[in-house]
Design a protein around this motif. Structure first.
Motif, mmCIF file in Angstrom:
data_model
loop_
_atom_site.group_PDB
_atom_site.id
_atom_site.type_symbol
_atom_site.label_atom_id
_atom_site.label_comp_id
_atom_site.label_asym_id
_atom_site.label_seq_id
_atom_site.Cartn_x
_atom_site.Cartn_y
_atom_site.Cartn_z
ATOM 1 N N PHE A 175 51.709 19.981 -16.769
ATOM 2 C CA PHE A 175 52.305 18.780 -16.200
ATOM 3 C C PHE A 175 53.206 18.129 -17.235
ATOM 4 C CE2 PHE A 175 48.515 16.946 -18.177
ATOM 5 C CZ PHE A 175 48.946 15.706 -18.646
ATOM 6 N N ALA A 176 54.019 17.184 -16.770
ATOM 7 C CA ALA A 176 54.983 16.508 -17.632
ATOM 8 C C ALA A 176 54.788 15.005 -17.537
ATOM 9 C CB ALA A 176 56.407 16.887 -17.233
ATOM 10 N N SER A 177 55.179 14.306 -18.584
ATOM 11 C CA SER A 177 55.152 12.846 -18.596
ATOM 12 C C SER A 177 56.443 12.342 -19.226
ATOM 13 C CB SER A 177 53.939 12.333 -19.378
ATOM 14 O OG SER A 177 53.987 12.767 -20.734
ATOM 15 N N CYS A 178 56.905 11.173 -18.776
ATOM 16 C CA CYS A 178 58.123 10.598 -19.333
ATOM 17 C C CYS A 178 57.876 9.151 -19.719
ATOM 18 C CB CYS A 178 59.282 10.702 -18.354
ATOM 19 S SG CYS A 178 59.065 9.766 -16.828
ATOM 20 N N SER A 179 58.677 8.664 -20.658
ATOM 21 C CA SER A 179 58.329 7.404 -21.306
ATOM 22 C C SER A 179 59.549 6.574 -21.664
ATOM 23 C CB SER A 179 57.514 7.712 -22.573
ATOM 24 O OG SER A 179 57.375 6.596 -23.416
ATOM 25 N N ASP A 180 59.258 5.317 -21.991
ATOM 26 C CA ASP A 180 60.294 4.443 -22.525
ATOM 27 C C ASP A 180 60.810 4.915 -23.878
ATOM 28 O OD1 ASP A 180 60.111 2.817 -20.345
ATOM 29 O OD2 ASP A 180 58.957 1.228 -21.321
ATOM 30 N N ASP A 181 60.088 5.857 -24.510
ATOM 31 C CA ASP A 181 60.533 6.366 -25.814
ATOM 32 C C ASP A 181 61.655 7.393 -25.680
ATOM 33 O OD1 ASP A 181 59.326 8.700 -24.970
ATOM 34 O OD2 ASP A 181 57.760 8.714 -26.501
ATOM 35 N N CYS A 182 62.197 7.525 -24.455
ATOM 36 C CA CYS A 182 63.345 8.400 -24.154
ATOM 37 C C CYS A 182 62.984 9.877 -24.112
ATOM 38 C CB CYS A 182 64.490 8.191 -25.152
ATOM 39 S SG CYS A 182 64.957 6.470 -25.390
ATOM 40 N N THR A 183 61.710 10.225 -24.156
ATOM 41 C CA THR A 183 61.312 11.638 -24.193
ATOM 42 C C THR A 183 60.506 12.032 -22.963
ATOM 43 O OG1 THR A 183 59.178 11.334 -25.312
ATOM 44 C CG2 THR A 183 61.158 11.482 -26.702
ATOM 45 N N ILE A 184 60.451 13.341 -22.768
ATOM 46 C CA ILE A 184 59.575 13.970 -21.780
ATOM 47 C C ILE A 184 58.663 14.916 -22.541
ATOM 48 C CG2 ILE A 184 59.492 15.527 -19.791
ATOM 49 C CD1 ILE A 184 62.435 14.530 -19.260
ATOM 50 N N ARG A 185 57.385 14.856 -22.240
ATOM 51 C CA ARG A 185 56.425 15.756 -22.888
ATOM 52 C C ARG A 185 55.863 16.724 -21.860
ATOM 53 N NH1 ARG A 185 53.565 14.480 -28.006
ATOM 54 N NH2 ARG A 185 55.036 13.192 -29.176
ATOM 55 N N ILE A 186 55.763 17.981 -22.260
ATOM 56 C CA ILE A 186 55.139 19.013 -21.447
ATOM 57 C C ILE A 186 53.734 19.239 -21.987
ATOM 58 C CG2 ILE A 186 55.295 21.362 -20.560
ATOM 59 C CD1 ILE A 186 57.594 19.598 -19.661
ATOM 60 N N TRP A 187 52.746 19.123 -21.103
ATOM 61 C CA TRP A 187 51.339 19.249 -21.503
ATOM 62 C C TRP A 187 50.747 20.532 -20.930
ATOM 63 C CZ3 TRP A 187 49.425 15.187 -24.502
ATOM 64 C CH2 TRP A 187 50.191 14.017 -24.515
ATOM 65 N N GLU A 188 50.105 21.297 -21.807
ATOM 66 C CA GLU A 188 49.389 22.499 -21.378
ATOM 67 C C GLU A 188 48.130 22.626 -22.222
ATOM 68 O OE1 GLU A 188 51.529 26.041 -20.015
ATOM 69 O OE2 GLU A 188 53.271 25.224 -21.075
ATOM 70 N N ALA A 189 47.383 23.696 -22.021
ATOM 71 C CA ALA A 189 46.181 23.950 -22.807
ATOM 72 C C ALA A 189 46.542 24.697 -24.080
ATOM 73 C CB ALA A 189 45.173 24.761 -22.006
#
Length: 660
Positions: free
Chosen positions: A596-610
């Motif tokens: 899954f992915a998350s996006c933030s006010d820090d201008c980034t998108i993070r991809i989360w996996e195991a």
């Protein structure tokens, strides 16, 4: 056309279990339809010539400290042995235990149904314990219906009419049920009959399907339901899955064993950052995965949409994330996104404008301006024929896939914050602030202004001590065909997003302050509440996630990602890593249920996996990053073209899961 709710067949040749019954030597044939000598666990044997001595055991339970009835257990074992082909073993067990799987009366009833001896089968119903009047009539109707269809198939119209008038009509007098059956008299031939009746004929599986449907009226102690042992094991597995907090494995025999209870390790859950995507020059407000799971679109306060390409390399070490397109020419910050069913069109909204983009070329196909205030929700309908838009101007509009207006809900009772269509295409769920609330007059068209809240929040509003809006907010469930409200729930506190479960039964709604609700949209009752995250004045969008949709994931104003077990409501993890500001949205990959992915006010998108299995986890915190290469691209501003095709920023990523 289906003529009785008891007939669950959906294809011409359904996969039915072998017909159960008393065990007998098969003289070279097994009961599962495979020809050959009788076999026991892979070793060929001849049927026993003499019965083994009966074993007499004390008590009636399986073990001294058990509550399982021994006779019931043994009968189910006998049934299972016969079903898989171990008929000789079943015969020996019957003789040794003294328990017979079913009586001669049940065996005769089965034979009558399979052979089409309908009169004898009907008379046997009472002897088999079908004594309740309504159940007896229902069972006789099923038998008469089968007889009627077989007469028609054989071309015996006279016999079929006799059954319809003298057997079916007295039992089923409702014209709405009789009309479909009587219309089958007009079928041109047997093939036409089978197609229209969704029925595979007397020589197909219909008689065995009839047995399955009749079984619900016969006491299970007399006629054991088919594959009962397997059903119990499946129920046990489902229970273990429901108790496994981190379950995220696809259903397969590789993941489940009868030798031990099922359990997924915490480290198998996607809780580590494997990629950081940083191209936006301002806060990232929302994201949407394409239906293929190969593309990710992100919308930002910087007035752009970026489409990211996710590599499909089979080698985990060669996984790439590419900044594929930048979609510009938005006059305001972008608040909403929606992919068409075939991923060829991406919708974006900026204030009251909706743009339709060609996702191959990055060209803007059309700009829609029917709304007069901020468009706060976009959703394609499940059949791909068009999409819906919801706005703070209280309008919900249905558009065709070509961008032309097809229909409208008119002026609704709420200033829409978000909406979603159920996957079964029957309902629309909308959330927003009541038009009669004092908040309505305070809202600004921009919805965000100079604040740090994505569009849809309603702009300047009255707040309580935590910063959340005070006033009447509503969840409304509309019938999609009639546009009439079915359920309406009023709440105090802002409702910022809505997602629908895959079974179309539940709506996941972010509720400020600091709550996420799971609502049963049929009854209008809250089924679960998730707490722990922070949400006071920002738009936060949560989602379902995992193989079975058994996780709830949400961003938070404290800069973290929160994960709960959906059914049990337990907070499983708080994922750190984003910088200062809100995590505004999370999105689970529809194809890769481990990402899954998350996006933030820090201008980034993070991809989360195991974590990969060969990675040594330090246990320091769930913010561990597997040395991800930061995907960056300079110069996101400037330029006059609508789309920026960027091949820059490619980087390899580690794939922590082996796909099944």
């Amino acid at each position: 056309m289906r003529y009785t709710e008891h007939d669950s067949s959906s294809s011409v040749s359904p996969d039915l279990p072998p017909e159960p019954g008393p065990s007998k030597p098969t003289n070279g044939h097994t009961s599962n339809g495979v020809s050959g000598p009788s076999a026991t666990n892979g070793t060929l044997k001849h049927a026993t010539k003499s019965s083994p001595p009966r074993v007499s055991l004390p008590g009636t339970t399986l073990y001294e400290d058990s509550n399982i009835d021994r006779e019931e257990f043994i009968r189910l074992v006998i049934q299972s042995l016969r079903d898989v082909g171990y008929t000789e073993s079943a015969t020996v067990l019957e003789a040794e235990s003294g328990y017979v799987m079913e009586t001669p009366e049940v065996a005769q009833f089965r034979t009558c149904i399979v052979d089409g001896r309908w009169a004898i089968a009907e008379k046997a119903l009472t002897a088999l314990g079908v004594t309740e009047e309504e159940g007896l009539l229902d069972a006789k109707f099923l038998i008469s219906q089968q007889k009627y269809l077989e007469y028609l198939e054989a071309g015996n119209t006279t016999g079929a009419l006799h059954v319809l008038r003298n057997e079916i009509a007295p039992i089923q007098s409702n014209p709405e049920h009789l009309l479909p059956l009587s219309s089958l008299l007009m079928c041109t031939d047997a093939a036409d009959l089978r197609q229209r009746a969704v029925w595979d004929g007397a020589t197909g599986s219909s008689r065995r399907r009839l047995l399955v449907n009749l079984q619900q009226y016969i006491p299970s102690s007399i006629m054991v339901p088919p594959r009962r042992f397997s059903t119990l094991l499946d129920q046990s597995r489902s229970h273990q899955i429901s108790r496994c907090l981190y379950h995220n494995a696809p259903p397969s025999s590789r993941n489940f064993s009868l030798y031990s209870d099922h359990r997924c390790d915490k480290d198998m859950f996607p809780r580590d950052t494997v990629a950081i995507l940083q191209v936006h020059s301002d806060e990232v407000w929302t994201m949407e995965w394409s239906h293929s799971g190969k593309l990710l679109a992100s919308a930002s306060k910087d007035q752009t949409v970026i489409i990211w390409s996710i590599g499909a390399e089979p080698d985990p070490s060669s996984r790439t994330y590419e900044h594929a397109l930048t979609l510009r020419d938005h006059p305001f910050p972008v608040g909403c996104l929606a992919w068409s069913l075939d991923d060829s069109i991406l919708l974006s909204s900026a204030e009251q404008y909706i743009k339709m983009w060609n996702t191959k070329t990055g060209i803007c196909i059309r700009t829609l301006d029917a709304h007069t205030e901020t468009v706060s929700a976009l959703a394609w309908v499940p059949d791909g024929s068009g999409f819906l838009s919801g706005s703070q101007d209280r309008k919900i509009i249905l558009w065709g896939s070509d961008g032309r207006q097809r229909d409208s809900w008119g002026i609704t009772s709420i200033r829409v914050t978000d909406l979603a269509v159920t996957p079964d295409f029957t309902r629309l769920v909308a959330v927003g602030v009541s038009a009669t609330s004092s908040l309505a007059g305070n809202a600004t068209p921009s919805g965000r202004g100079d604040s740090t809240t994505p569009p849809g929040a309603g702009g300047r509003t009255s707040t309580n001590g935590s910063g959340a809006q005070v006033g009447e907010h509503q969840m409304i469930v509309y019938d999609l065909a009639t546009k009439q409200p079915e359920v309406s729930v009023s709440l105090v506190g802002q409702l910022t997003s809505v997602k629908i479960s895959d079974d179309s039964q539940y709506a996941l709604i972010n509720h400020a302050p600091d709550e996420i609700h799971l609502w049963d949209i049929s009854t209008g009752r809250m089924a679960r509440k998730y707490t722990g995250q922070r949400q006071g004045r920002h738009i936060i969008r949560s989602c379902f996630g995992g193989v079975d949709g058994n996780f709830v994931v949400s961003g938070s104003e404290d800069g973290n990602v929160y994960v709960w077990h959906r059914e049990r409501g337990i907070l499983l993890d708080i994922l750190q890593g984003h910088g200062p500001g809100s995590v505004n949205s999370v999105a689970w990959n529809p194809r890769n249920k481990r990402m899954f992915a998350s996006c933030s006010d820090d201008c980034t998108i993070r991809i989360w996996e195991a974590l990969p299995q060969d990675h040594t986890y330090t246990g320091a915190s769930s913010s561990n990053v597997l040395n991800p290469r930061l995907l960056e691209h300079e110069g996101t501003g400037g330029g006059s073209s609508s789309a920026d095709h960027s091949g820059k920023g490619k980087g390899k990523r580690r794939e922590p899961w082996d796909e099944d």
